[in-house]
Write an enzyme that holds these catalytic residues in place. Structure first.
Site, PDB file in Angstrom:
ATOM      1  N   LYS A 109      68.479 -15.523  77.847  1.00  0.00           N
ATOM      2  CA  LYS A 109      68.579 -14.196  78.327  1.00  0.00           C
ATOM      3  C   LYS A 109      67.474 -13.424  77.239  1.00  0.00           C
ATOM      4  O   LYS A 109      65.842 -14.021  77.244  1.00  0.00           O
ATOM      5  CB  LYS A 109      69.354 -13.526  77.780  1.00  0.00           C
ATOM      6  CG  LYS A 109      69.533 -13.922  76.129  1.00  0.00           C
ATOM      7  CD  LYS A 109      70.753 -14.255  75.155  1.00  0.00           C
ATOM      8  CE  LYS A 109      71.330 -13.645  74.192  1.00  0.00           C
ATOM      9  NZ  LYS A 109      72.566 -14.031  73.255  1.00  0.00           N
ATOM     10  N   TYR A 158      46.350   3.750  57.487  1.00  0.00           N
ATOM     11  CA  TYR A 158      46.837   5.041  57.283  1.00  0.00           C
ATOM     12  C   TYR A 158      47.606   5.525  56.372  1.00  0.00           C
ATOM     13  O   TYR A 158      47.620   4.199  56.004  1.00  0.00           O
ATOM     14  CB  TYR A 158      47.915   5.232  58.355  1.00  0.00           C
ATOM     15  CG  TYR A 158      47.403   5.394  59.513  1.00  0.00           C
ATOM     16  CD1 TYR A 158      46.346   6.302  60.311  1.00  0.00           C
ATOM     17  CD2 TYR A 158      47.056   4.909  61.147  1.00  0.00           C
ATOM     18  CE1 TYR A 158      46.208   7.050  60.984  1.00  0.00           C
ATOM     19  CE2 TYR A 158      46.816   4.794  62.376  1.00  0.00           C
ATOM     20  CZ  TYR A 158      45.588   6.152  62.156  1.00  0.00           C
ATOM     21  OH  TYR A 158      45.052   6.219  63.673  1.00  0.00           O
TER      22      TYR A 158
HETATM   23  C1  LIG Z   1      72.712 -15.470  73.473  1.00  0.00           C
HETATM   24  C2  LIG Z   1      73.950 -15.804  72.784  1.00  0.00           C
HETATM   25  C3  LIG Z   1      73.800 -17.152  72.751  1.00  0.00           C
HETATM   26  C4  LIG Z   1      72.778 -18.562  72.442  1.00  0.00           C
HETATM   27  O1  LIG Z   1      73.058 -17.589  70.759  1.00  0.00           O
HETATM   28  P1  LIG Z   1      71.525 -18.310  69.698  1.00  0.00           P
HETATM   29  O2  LIG Z   1      71.724 -18.025  68.437  1.00  0.00           O
HETATM   30  O3  LIG Z   1      70.529 -17.937  70.013  1.00  0.00           O
HETATM   31  O4  LIG Z   1      71.846 -19.645  70.132  1.00  0.00           O
HETATM   32  C5  LIG Z   1      75.548 -17.957  72.789  1.00  0.00           C
HETATM   33  N1  LIG Z   1      76.156 -17.556  73.631  1.00  0.00           N
HETATM   34  C6  LIG Z   1      76.789 -16.354  73.619  1.00  0.00           C
HETATM   35  C7  LIG Z   1      77.856 -15.585  74.098  1.00  0.00           C
HETATM   36  C8  LIG Z   1      75.452 -15.192  73.253  1.00  0.00           C
HETATM   37  O5  LIG Z   1      75.223 -13.839  73.318  1.00  0.00           O
END
Ligand SMILES: *Cc1c(COP(=O)(O)O)cnc(C)c1O
Length: 376
Positions: A40, A259
């Site tokens: 993702k 800044y």
């Molecule tokens: C993002 C996600 C993962 C992966 O999690 P990590 O902590 O990056 O390994 C696994 N299961 C779900 C449901 C997620 O949303």
């Protein structure tokens, strides 16, 4: 994302070999379970298509995306992938899922109804995952909804492809919530006796076999991020980000930098001005003031502090301690890489490696991929 190709600006290099090695390493740690890859958010900033192909070449067959658009991009990149969409099914989307052979992660009774309606309409049991909430109060069916879902599916002879849940505190292995969620998930499994199950993200995977079930779902560890807090990170670094040095200049004691004049020099100094800023996703909270240390850059073998505020396109680093070994304009300063891990930069600005990966990799860089392996 725009591509900047002159090669004169920031340089982002993604090591596809490290991605493959990380996937295989996690696969080895979970021998009884299938090892999926969570891709993702543009594969945690590393590039969805490139990363997914690297995992597929290493042997991955199962992938999780958050959105359906990510799933479509993944389908194009890895046509044979088995794809689970974590966001689930929204009204009217079922036809698209079926056409693209995507599996929704169903997290409400309404989603289950929508999917079963599509199965009835087409007279085919399209695969889907049931996501149960065991303590996160994010997406997921409530445990007490399990019977209603079973009563809806049973007369149709429909069986889910898998049941899953998600851990809230896996990054703290001793947190009691891990055991509570595991126990709830175990009891839920009694209701789905022959259905494969999945509970573990990266940290859950590292917390032992109790959490593996039939599929593990690592994300951040694949990309070299720290999954478990308070243990050495065993994963290979994947990301190298270098910002160009635009100018190196002297400045005097008592002068201020940037800044808000938030940093006052306490010695005659040499400053390197880097061509990177919050407009590239470099966190402004990496600013270093006289009151508070900020982030760092690694230049010519030394870690140098960011001083003054990170601005949109520019960041100033104190390179006085490099002595005669100053960088020259056009050379690179490491922002992420072998010397500065994503979690080091995250710790310096009060966030987590996940946010560095998904934010700081989006900047105005020329991007290259190294270490690609041949398809297995
Ligand atoms: C993002 C996600 C993962 C992966 O999690 P990590 O902590 O990056 O390994 C696994 N299961 C779900 C449901 C997620 O949303």
């Amino acid at each position: 994302m725009a591509a900047y190709t002159s090669g004169l600006g920031g340089q982002l290099t993604i090591d596809l070999g490290a991605l493959a090695r990380n996937w295989r390493a996690l696969d080895k740690v979970s021998p009884g379970a299938l090892t999926a890859a969570v891709v993702k958010a543009d594969a945690y900033g590393t590039g969805l298509a490139e990363a997914a192909r690297a995992f597929a070449n290493a042997g991955a067959q199962f992938f999780f995306t958050a959105t359906v658009d990510e799933a479509l991009a993944l389908r194009a990149a890895v046509p044979a992938a088995h794809i689970f969409v974590l966001d689930g099914l929204y009204p009217g989307a079922a036809s698209l899922y079926v056409r693209q052979n995507l599996m929704p992660v169903l997290s409400s009774v309404a989603m289950v109804e929508e999917w079963l309606d599509k199965c009835i309409e087409r007279n085919e049991a399209f695969p889907a995952v049931l996501h149960f909430d065991t303590g996160m109060n994010r997406l997921g069916l409530r445990i007490e909804e399990a019977n209603a879902v079973i009563e809806r599916m049973e007369p149709l002879g429909y069986q889910p492809q898998m049941i899953m849940s998600h851990l809230a505190c896996a990054d703290y292995p001793t947190h009691e919530k891990n055991r509570t969620q595991l126990a709830l998930f175990e009891s839920l499994r009694q209701k789905f006796p022959d259905i494969p199950a999945s509970l573990a993200n990266s940290a859950g995977l590292m917390n032992g076999r109790d959490y593996h079930f039939q599929m593990v779902r690592p994300g951040v560890a694949l990309y070299g991020g720290r999954a478990v807090i308070g243990r050495p990170n065993p994963m290979a670094p994947v990301v190298n980000l270098h910002a160009p040095v635009l100018q190196v200049k002297p400045a005097r004691t008592g002068e201020t930098v940037g800044y808000g004049a938030s940093y006052t020099l306490t010695r005659d100094s040499r400053l390197a001005v880097l061509g990177i800023g919050y407009g590239d996703g470099l966190f402004r909270s990496l600013s270093g003031s006289s009151a508070r240390q900020g982030g760092v850059a690694h230049i010519n073998g030394r870690t140098c502090p960011i001083i003054g505020r990170v601005s949109m396109d520019l960041t100033v680093v104190d390179v006085t301690d490099l002595g005669d070994n100053l960088p020259k304009p056009g050379e690179g300063a490491e922002i992420l890489g072998q010397n500065i891990g994503v979690d080091d930069q995250a710790d310096a600005c009060g966030t987590i490696g996940y946010e560095i990966l998904t934010t700081t990799l989006r900047g105005r860089y020329s991007r290259s991929y190294i270490g690609a392996e041949k398809p297995a």
